[in-house]
Every structure is written in structure tokens, then in C-alpha cells.
Design a protein around this motif. Structure first.
Motif, PDB file in Angstrom:
ATOM      1  N   VAL A 138       0.861  -1.174   0.000  1.00  0.00           N
ATOM      2  CA  VAL A 138       0.000   0.000   0.000  1.00  0.00           C
ATOM      3  C   VAL A 138       0.905   1.234   0.000  1.00  0.00           C
ATOM      4  CG1 VAL A 138      -1.776   1.338   1.189  1.00  0.00           C
ATOM      5  CG2 VAL A 138      -1.841  -1.170   1.266  1.00  0.00           C
ATOM      6  N   PRO A 139       1.028   1.942  -1.124  1.00  0.00           N
ATOM      7  CA  PRO A 139       1.813   3.189  -1.136  1.00  0.00           C
ATOM      8  C   PRO A 139       1.076   4.275  -0.362  1.00  0.00           C
ATOM      9  CG  PRO A 139       1.467   2.305  -3.366  1.00  0.00           C
ATOM     10  CD  PRO A 139       0.526   1.609  -2.456  1.00  0.00           C
ATOM     11  N   GLY A 140       1.831   5.099   0.372  1.00  0.00           N
ATOM     12  CA  GLY A 140       1.219   6.123   1.221  1.00  0.00           C
ATOM     13  C   GLY A 140       0.592   7.283   0.482  1.00  0.00           C
ATOM     14  N   GLY A 141       0.966   7.496  -0.774  1.00  0.00           N
ATOM     15  CA  GLY A 141       0.330   8.530  -1.581  1.00  0.00           C
ATOM     16  C   GLY A 141       0.988   9.893  -1.505  1.00  0.00           C
ATOM     17  N   PRO A 142       0.849  10.686  -2.574  1.00  0.00           N
ATOM     18  CA  PRO A 142       1.436  12.023  -2.621  1.00  0.00           C
ATOM     19  C   PRO A 142       0.605  13.046  -1.859  1.00  0.00           C
ATOM     20  CG  PRO A 142       0.250  11.598  -4.646  1.00  0.00           C
ATOM     21  CD  PRO A 142       0.176  10.327  -3.848  1.00  0.00           C
ATOM     22  N   MET A 143       1.234  14.151  -1.504  1.00  0.00           N
ATOM     23  CA  MET A 143       0.534  15.257  -0.859  1.00  0.00           C
ATOM     24  C   MET A 143      -0.259  16.050  -1.899  1.00  0.00           C
ATOM     25  SD  MET A 143       3.683  17.890  -0.150  1.00  0.00           S
ATOM     26  CE  MET A 143       4.729  16.611   0.563  1.00  0.00           C
ATOM     27  N   CYS A 190       6.249  13.525  -1.844  1.00  0.00           N
ATOM     28  CA  CYS A 190       6.394  14.571  -2.857  1.00  0.00           C
ATOM     29  C   CYS A 190       5.348  14.428  -3.961  1.00  0.00           C
ATOM     30  CB  CYS A 190       7.785  14.524  -3.474  1.00  0.00           C
ATOM     31  SG  CYS A 190       9.092  15.054  -2.361  1.00  0.00           S
ATOM     32  N   ASN A 191       4.841  15.564  -4.415  1.00  0.00           N
ATOM     33  CA  ASN A 191       3.759  15.567  -5.400  1.00  0.00           C
ATOM     34  C   ASN A 191       4.249  15.667  -6.833  1.00  0.00           C
ATOM     35  OD1 ASN A 191       4.631  18.199  -5.323  1.00  0.00           O
ATOM     36  ND2 ASN A 191       2.637  19.110  -4.930  1.00  0.00           N
TER      37      ASN A 191
END
Length: 569
Positions: A138-143, A190-191
Motif C-alpha cells: 500500500v503506497p502512502g500517496g502524494p501530498m 512529494c507531489n
């Protein structure tokens, strides 16, 4: 279903008594039929991009319980790219080794990996490959995107850009500092299409993430929904004995390379994918990145190769929409953790914003893969991200200006008397795996202040280190062998002529072979190499492989499996 954990729990002897009794803490435990699922969690207050993963872990737990498993949270080594010195890469292998040992040593039947920040997903996946339990990520995801003066800010990419404007005198330090509080808008990594976003998407392309999950922003409620579903799926993986090695094959890496090119992903993915493949015994080389990815079109218009940011990618259709455009380039035999081929999950994906995700017939670039260079300066290979380079510099001949260490670079780069012009080729050495140690992200060297003030914004730069996935420019990276391992980079002198021809895959030092054979590294070069006397750094320098082999430790390549033959009491 044969549960691995039953080797701990199923007997009526003293050891099984101890294993069972100490786990009875008020939670329901059926040690015979309920799979024990570890949640390897890299949450840490000192890894800001991963700080929210404890919340994500709770959703995974709920899914595991719902599916009839027992969730067991396992904190593991967490590497914060923005915080640790001298470089997070120094400890990627340590985090992988520690996680591997804990997965093997504990009574678990499967694992869900929670990562986000650059090195965390690679380290977790390397560890899991060496143990080979049923595994999901499960990737934590970008801001979310922050704004400053009505402009969207890309994490990392705009740090590099704005800091150069300060040095050029076109932006005040006060304005630069003011932008700081606007850049980090929410939880998440990082986005930009930096290493964190790249490795999350690449993990999905490998088949290790529920299709459609990677790239979901960290604050998005759909991340928790997918985390819950991943928890449920992890129990299914155990019950169907669907081990990691049954999913990750050479075909999976083929798809990862196609995806890497199509998204304009980070060059760091090269060294990570090589290391992951090495843990599985899969024959992957840097030449595969060029062979498979060279003609793949760039479709994603994200910084640093483009304009937009990760929440725009999600809005525009997401990663599956990108993969659907290049489905004919994907290997249809590669499976995902769902048990179905990756290509079977793409039919309902659509592009909703063609400015963010370009259609196949009108790509941002027609050929955008990582280019592998070889020649007298890089006999073992080097790489360049052509999508982030200046086209006019991809074929260039210039005079070398050499820096013997990063400290030498910082001391001299803004010296007004430095003999350098826009056609020069900047050389930085001593930054490879052994030399630094850890292969830091310093290859995208800031340009000389006097040239910035003249309007110069890119130059050819060559280094045996890495650059941030958020960085850009005509930068040749991962030069192999590195200077500290006896590579020709250690022998370059200021004034030597260097030829870069990315189109013909050449990187040459124009010094006769007989003259080069007479040269020896100068004292400043040798003094710049790391020479640790104890601890992890000593172990690392003695055993780390070169970049073209993934910069893993030589004794960690391969796997030991999941079996543990001896009891603890």
C-alpha cells in the motif's frame, strides 16, 4: 491451507506454549486457521512523508480482520529522504536487511508493506523478495498541491528552481523563505514525479499493488478504502498460497520499465529495480532499461519533465489510464496480486484531461526511456533521463571542469575566477556507493552563479552519484565504475575534452589510452573518498555493489526464503 505460523503455534510443547501465551493480550486468536498477517509499517515522525501511515495501517487491519486474518503491526526501519544525513540511500540495504530478518523470524503467514518516502518501498520490497511470503503493497500517496503567489509548487523540483533563481538574483531570499510554508500542503510524499511517486507507480506496474491504488493522494479517503481492501486481499493471498515469487517475474520488470518511461519517472528507479530483481535471481541489467524503454512515449505531463503534479494525474484518469495507452507494449502474461494479469485491469480506464495525460498519438515525447551510455568515461555504463534534459545538450563536446568531492564543489562553484563557461562539462566524482558512501543525490549540481546571472539554466553535468527524482537538467548519472572503485572518472583532469552523444549512447573522455594508463588519482580525489572504520558504513563500503548492479550488498543478493529451522528456547 498450510499456515507457516503453525510451526510456532500448533504443538503442545513448551515452545508453542510460550509463543501462544505471550500473544494473548485480549484479542481473539485462532492460531490454527486464521492467517497471521504482518503490516510492515515505516511510519515515523522523522519521515514526514510517511507519518500518516499509522492511520493507513488501521484500515489495513480492519480489512484483515474482516477477511478472517489476524493483523500484526510491525514497525520497521524508516528512512526520511529529507532528514537523514549523509544520504538515505546509505541505509536502504540496512532497512531491507532488518525487515527481511524480522519477516523471517516472526510467526507470520503474509505481509502488507506500507511505504511512501523514496527508499521505503524499495527497501520493503527487497526484503519481501528475499523471504517470499504472500505480499501486497500500500503506497502512502502524494501530498496535495500547495500554491505560492497563485502558482502551483512542485516538491523538490521547485526547491531546485527557486534556489537557482535566488543565486541568479531574480528572487529575493525573503520570497524564497516565504514559499516554504506553502509547499507542503498536506500529509503525503512529494507531489512531483520524483522517486516516491515513481516507485509507487512502478510497484503497481510490477503487480504488487491493487490496480488503481498507486498515485491516490494521501488525504484522499479512497486511499483508506483501498488499504482496507488490500488487508482483505492479503488473507486471500495466504489462503491461495500466492507467494511473491509467483507474481514478480521478468515479465513484471518489463512492464515496470515501460511504465517508467511513459510516466517520465525517476532515474532512481533503475538502481532500485536492479536491486529488487537481484533478490529474486531475475537477470535484469541496465541495458534492459534502454532496450525496453527507449522507444516508449512520454505521456505524463508532470514535473520535473512537465508541468503538472500528482493530484492532477489522479484527476486526469490516473495511472491505469497511462498504462492503457501503452497496453500493446506491456507483457500480457505478467500477473498482479489480484491473480489477474495487469493488462486485464485497464479496459475501463480513460483519460479525462489530455493536457495532463497525453494520448498515445500525440505524446509529449515520442521516445522517453532512460538512455544508457557507454564509452571510455563509463565502461560499465551510465544513464541519462532524456525527458528531463535540454535537447540541444544531448549531443555536446566540452572542456571538463573537475570537482574532487562535493565539498570541493561547494567551495569553488561560485568563485568568480572559476574558469568555466556554458559549454564546459561539470564533473563531480567521489559520490558513488563506495566513495561517499551511499551514492547521494548531488549529481544535479547547481550551476555557477556567474553563469546563472548570464541567463544560463542548464549545462552538461557528469557524476558517479545520483540525482533526486524531482530534479531536472542534462545530467549523466550512475557512472560505472565509480571513481572510488577505480573508474576512469577518477583520472579526468580539468581541461580534458568530454563528448556526450546520447543519441548514439556514447560518453567518452578524449584522452589517449596510453596517457590515461599513466595517470593516477590526485591526492584531493583520494582524500575525498569515504574511509569509515566501524559500523554500518564500514560494512557498506566493503560490500556494496556498483550502480549497474543495484548498489545492493554483495552478500544480500538472492534470497534465504521463509524457513527458520531452530526454536528460540
Amino acid at each position: 491451507m498450510n499456515l507457516r505460523s503453525s510451526e510456532w503455534y500448533s504443538r503442545d510443547d513448551r515452545n508453542s506454549y510460550i509463543h501462544r501465551a505471550w500473544m494473548r493480550r485480549g484479542l481473539p486468536h485462532d492460531f490454527d486457521t486464521r492467517p497471521q498477517i504482518a503490516i510492515a509499517n515505516t511510519a515515523s515522525d522523522l519521515t514526514p512523508c510517511n507519518a500518516h501511515l499509522t492511520e493507513v495501517a488501521q484500515s489495513v487491519k480492519n480489512g484483515i480482520y474482516e477477511a478472517g486474518g489476524i493483523p500484526l503491526e510491525l514497525p520497521v526501519v524508516s528512512l526520511g529522504e529529507t532528514q537523514v544525513r549523509p544520504t538515505a540511500m546509505l541505509w536502504r540495504n540496512m532497512a531491507a536487511m532488518a525487515t527481511e530478518e524480522m519477516l523471517r523470524a516472526n510467526p507470520i503467514d503474509g505481509v502488507v508493506l506500507l511505504g511512501g518516502c523514496d527508499k521505503t518501498i524499495p527497501a520493503l520490497l527487497m526484503a519481501a523478495c528475499s523471504v517470499d511470503l504472500p505480499t501486497a503493497i500500500v503506497p502512502g500517496g502524494p501530498m496535495l498541491t500547495g500554491h505560492f503567489r497563485a502558482e502551483a509548487l512542485g516538491c523538490g523540483t521547485d526547491v531546485w528552481r527557486l534556489s537557482e533563481e535566488v543565486r541568479a538574483g531574480t528572487l529575493s531570499r525573503q520570497q524564497f523563505t516565504a514559499s516554504e510554508s506553502s509547499m507542503i500542503r498536506s500529509k503525503g510524499h512529494c507531489n512531483t514525479m520524483g522517486t516516491a511517486s515513481t516507485m509507487a507507480l512502478v510497484a503497481e506496474a510490477l503487480g504488487m499493488v491493487i490496480p488503481g491504488l498507486a498515485g491516490t493522494p494521501a488525504p484522499d479517503s479512497r486511499l483508506l478504502e483501498a488499504a482496507h481492501e488490500t488487508g482483505r486481499l492479503s488473507v486471500e493471498l495466504v489462503r491461495e498460497e500466492r507467494r511473491l515469487s509467483s507474481i514478480l517475474t521478468k515479465s513484471s520488470f518489463h512492464n515496470a520499465i515501460v511504465a517508467l518511461a511513459a510516466i517520465g519517472g525517476s532515474t532512481n528507479a533503475v538502481v532500485h529495480l536492479l536491486a529488487i530483481a537481484g533478490r529474486l535471481g531475475i537477470d535484469l541489467t541496465i541495458d534492459d532499461f534502454d532496450r525496453i524503454g527507449a522507444k516508449v512515449p512520454l505521456l505524463v505531463n508532470l514535473q520535473p519533465a512537465g508541468k503538472f503534479l500528482m493530484d492532477d494525474l489522479q484527476r486526469a484518469g490516473g495511472f491505469r489510464a497511462v498504462l492503457r495507452e501503452v497496453h500493446d507494449l506491456l507483457d500480457p502474461s505478467a500477473l498482479t496480486i489480484t491473480g489477474q494479469p495487469l493488462v486485464d485491469h485497464l479496459s475501463d480506464a480513460h483519460i479525462w484531461d489530455k493536457e495532463v495525460i497525453a494520448p498515445r498519438e500525440s505524446p509529449m515525447l515520442s521516445a522517453a526511456g532512460i538512455t544508457v551510455l557507454r564509452g571510455s568515461l563509463a565502461p560499465g555504463g551510465a544513464i541519462i533521463k532524456t525527458a528531463a534534459a535540454s535537447p540541444h545538450l544531448l549531443k555536446h563536446r566540452g572542456r571538463a571542469v573537475v570537482f574532487d568531492s562535493i565539498e570541493d564543489f561547494h567551495n569553488r562553484i561560485d568563485d568568480p575566477d572559476l574558469d568555466i563557461d556554458a559549454d564546459s562539462v561539470m564533473i563531480l566524482r567521489g559520490c558513488g556507493p563506495k566513495g561517499y558512501p551511499g551514492m547521494p543525490e548531488v549529481a544535479n549540481m547547481p550551476l555557477p552563479k556567474k553563469l546563472l546571472q548570464q541567463g544560463v539554466r542548464d549545462m552538461v553535468r557528469i557524476c558517479d552519484g545520483r540525482m533526486s527524482g524531482t530534479a531536472y537538467g542534462t545530467v549523466v548519472l550512475h557512472v560505472t565504475p565509480e571513481a572510488a572503485a577505480g573508474g576512469p572518472l577518477a583520472l579526468v583532469q580539468t581541461g580534458d575534452w568530454i563528448t556526450l552523444d546520447a543519441h548514439n549512447r556514447c560518453l567518452d573522455l578524449e584522452v589517449p589510452t596510453e596517457e590515461l594508463a599513466k595517470r593516477k588519482p590526485n591526492e584531493a580525489t583520494l582524500n575525498g573518498f569515504a574511509n569509515p572504520h566501524r559500523g554500518w558504513e564500514r560494512l557498506y563500503v566493503d560490500h556494496v555493489l556498483q550502480a549497474d548492479q543495484g548498489a545492493d550488498l554483495d552478500f544480500l543478493v538472492g534470497s534465504s526464503g521463509w524457513k527458520v529451522s531452530r526454536e528460540s528456547h
